[in-house]
Design a protein around this motif. Structure first.
Motif, PDB file in Angstrom:
ATOM      1  N   ASP A 168       8.158  11.696   8.059  1.00  0.00           N
ATOM      2  CA  ASP A 168       6.976  11.794   7.207  1.00  0.00           C
ATOM      3  C   ASP A 168       7.126  10.774   6.080  1.00  0.00           C
ATOM      4  N   LEU A 169       6.246   9.800   6.023  1.00  0.00           N
ATOM      5  CA  LEU A 169       6.364   8.717   5.049  1.00  0.00           C
ATOM      6  C   LEU A 169       6.061   9.160   3.627  1.00  0.00           C
ATOM      7  N   ASP A 170       5.523  10.332   3.463  1.00  0.00           N
ATOM      8  CA  ASP A 170       5.189  10.828   2.129  1.00  0.00           C
ATOM      9  C   ASP A 170       6.190  11.848   1.611  1.00  0.00           C
ATOM     10  N   ASP A 171       7.334  11.931   2.265  1.00  0.00           N
ATOM     11  CA  ASP A 171       8.349  12.924   1.875  1.00  0.00           C
ATOM     12  C   ASP A 171       9.735  12.318   2.057  1.00  0.00           C
ATOM     13  N   ASP A 216       9.247  -0.248  -2.635  1.00  0.00           N
ATOM     14  CA  ASP A 216       7.795  -0.257  -2.453  1.00  0.00           C
ATOM     15  C   ASP A 216       7.379  -1.423  -1.551  1.00  0.00           C
ATOM     16  N   SER A 220       6.539  -0.420   2.440  1.00  0.00           N
ATOM     17  CA  SER A 220       5.095  -0.552   2.681  1.00  0.00           C
ATOM     18  C   SER A 220       4.818  -1.633   3.717  1.00  0.00           C
ATOM     19  N   ARG A 225       1.259   0.344   5.397  1.00  0.00           N
ATOM     20  CA  ARG A 225       0.460   1.078   4.413  1.00  0.00           C
ATOM     21  C   ARG A 225       1.387   1.452   3.266  1.00  0.00           C
ATOM     22  N   VAL A 227       3.930   3.035   0.862  1.00  0.00           N
ATOM     23  CA  VAL A 227       4.962   4.071   0.951  1.00  0.00           C
ATOM     24  C   VAL A 227       5.680   4.114  -0.394  1.00  0.00           C
ATOM     25  N   ARG A 228       5.749   5.285  -0.987  1.00  0.00           N
ATOM     26  CA  ARG A 228       6.438   5.468  -2.255  1.00  0.00           C
ATOM     27  C   ARG A 228       7.509   6.538  -2.091  1.00  0.00           C
ATOM     28  N   VAL A 229       8.720   6.232  -2.505  1.00  0.00           N
ATOM     29  CA  VAL A 229       9.825   7.177  -2.352  1.00  0.00           C
ATOM     30  C   VAL A 229      10.284   7.659  -3.720  1.00  0.00           C
ATOM     31  N   GLN A 230      10.922   8.825  -3.737  1.00  0.00           N
ATOM     32  CA  GLN A 230      11.626   9.277  -4.930  1.00  0.00           C
ATOM     33  C   GLN A 230      13.042   8.713  -4.889  1.00  0.00           C
TER      34      GLN A 230
END
Length: 342
Positions: A168-171, A216, A220, A225, A227-230
């Motif tokens: 999952d690219l958002d997690d 980033d 991305s 598209r 993608v932002r990571v913690q």
């Protein structure tokens, strides 16, 4: 054929690491070393561990005769390299170890580094130096921008997973421990032994670390598209090493397979058997990267752990790997040193 090498900024940690590696390289010979504040000194005075080598004296950059140099490593501080490289001969091959050319968009550079880029034409020319993912571009490049050491560790864990579409690219969460040599050799109060030893602490937390600009940009681009990571790095009281714990949402076995398949033919990357986890002690002083994967007690989640040496594979070793490609050599030449143990 012997290639003549200059190291600019040889009095710092990454410069000294380059000298250590090139000392046993069969096709490279150091002909010039710069260290402006230590110009006129012998490397043996600055780094006694290099006393056994026959090396040129340190000198100022402006005093180097670049007509006799085939490739220059630029191991200068951030925001310094761009102006220095802009003054070098345009036919000289350069591998830059600073952050000055890592970000392709000048606006991104200004966002993360707080000032306009001084050489935007060179910034557009630079090839990003994560060797295993930009090998073809690096071979034909004149200027290669070395990655950040933290950024390299995170990318080795995540890029193949983005390409394989298994997470999952958002997690995505990167929790990273870094050795103190990553902060450079200049004197800083918080890096004194009494201030640093026997503890660890996060730094540049909450989305403030500059390597997020690299994450980033590269994630991305790989995903097609945003993608932002913690990302939270921690300073750890060890001289060398990075250990990145990367938490992702995806099937652990599929995550392991994607990494194993992607790195199967890579000389310096080894994916451990599923369930085995790496340690910085097993890669210290080498250009090798160890990658491990385990599942979580929460179904559908995995942890990827990456260990690398920040001064070698995270900086100078990767720079030499790229230089080998630029000079038409086997990229592993001079880099098959075994890790130091214990």
């Amino acid at each position: 054929m012997e290639h003549k090498i200059a190291i600019l900024g040889a009095s710092g940690y990454t410069g000294a690491e380059l000298v250590r590696l090139i000392a046993t390289h069969p096709k490279m010979r150091i002909v010039a070393l710069s260290g402006d504040r230590k110009a006129g000194m012998a490397m043996a005075e600055v780094f006694p561990f290099l006393r056994h080598l026959d090396l040129p004296q340190l000198q100022k950059i402006e005093d180097i005769d670049f007509s006799r140099v085939d490739l220059a490593f630029c191991a200068l501080p951030h925001a310094t390299s761009q102006e220095v490289i802009a003054r070098l001969p345009r036919d000289l091959k350069v591998v830059d170890l600073s952050a000055d050319f890592r970000l392709r968009d000048p606006a991104d550079y200004e966002t993360w580094y707080g000032k306009p880029h001084a050489a935007p034409d060179l910034q557009a020319e630079a090839v990003y130096g994560l060797t295993e993912f930009y090998r073809a571009e690096i071979r034909s490049a004149r200027l290669v921008a070395g990655t950040g050491c933290n950024a390299a560790a995170g990318q080795y864990a995540i890029r193949p997973l983005i390409e394989a579409g298994v997470i999952d690219l958002d997690d995505i969460l990167i929790d990273l421990k870094a050795g103190v040599s990553g902060a450079g050799r200049s004197l800083k109060e918080n890096l004194l032994h009494a201030e640093l030893s026997e503890g660890t602490h996060p730094y540049s937390a909450g989305g403030k670390h500059r390597h997020l600009g690299e994450f980033d940009q590269e994630f991305s681009r790989a995903a097609g598209r945003p993608v932002r990571v913690q990302f939270t790095p921690h300073l750890t009281p060890m001289n060398r090493g990075i250990l990145a714990n990367v938490y992702v949402k995806g099937d652990p076995r599929a995550v392991h397979k994607a990494l194993f398949d992607r790195y199967l033919t890579e000389t310096f990357l080894e994916v451990l058997p599923f369930g085995a986890l790496p340690s910085t002690r097993d890669i210290r002083g080498s250009n090798f990267v160890h990658v491990g994967v385990i599942g979580d007690r929460i179904p559908g989640r995995a942890m990827v752990v990456v260990a690398l040496d920040n001064l070698c594979k995270g900086s100078s070793g990767q720079a030499m790997q790229n230089a080998n490609l630029m000079l038409g050599l086997d990229e592993a030449t001079g880099l098959m040193l075994a890790p130091l143990f214990p």
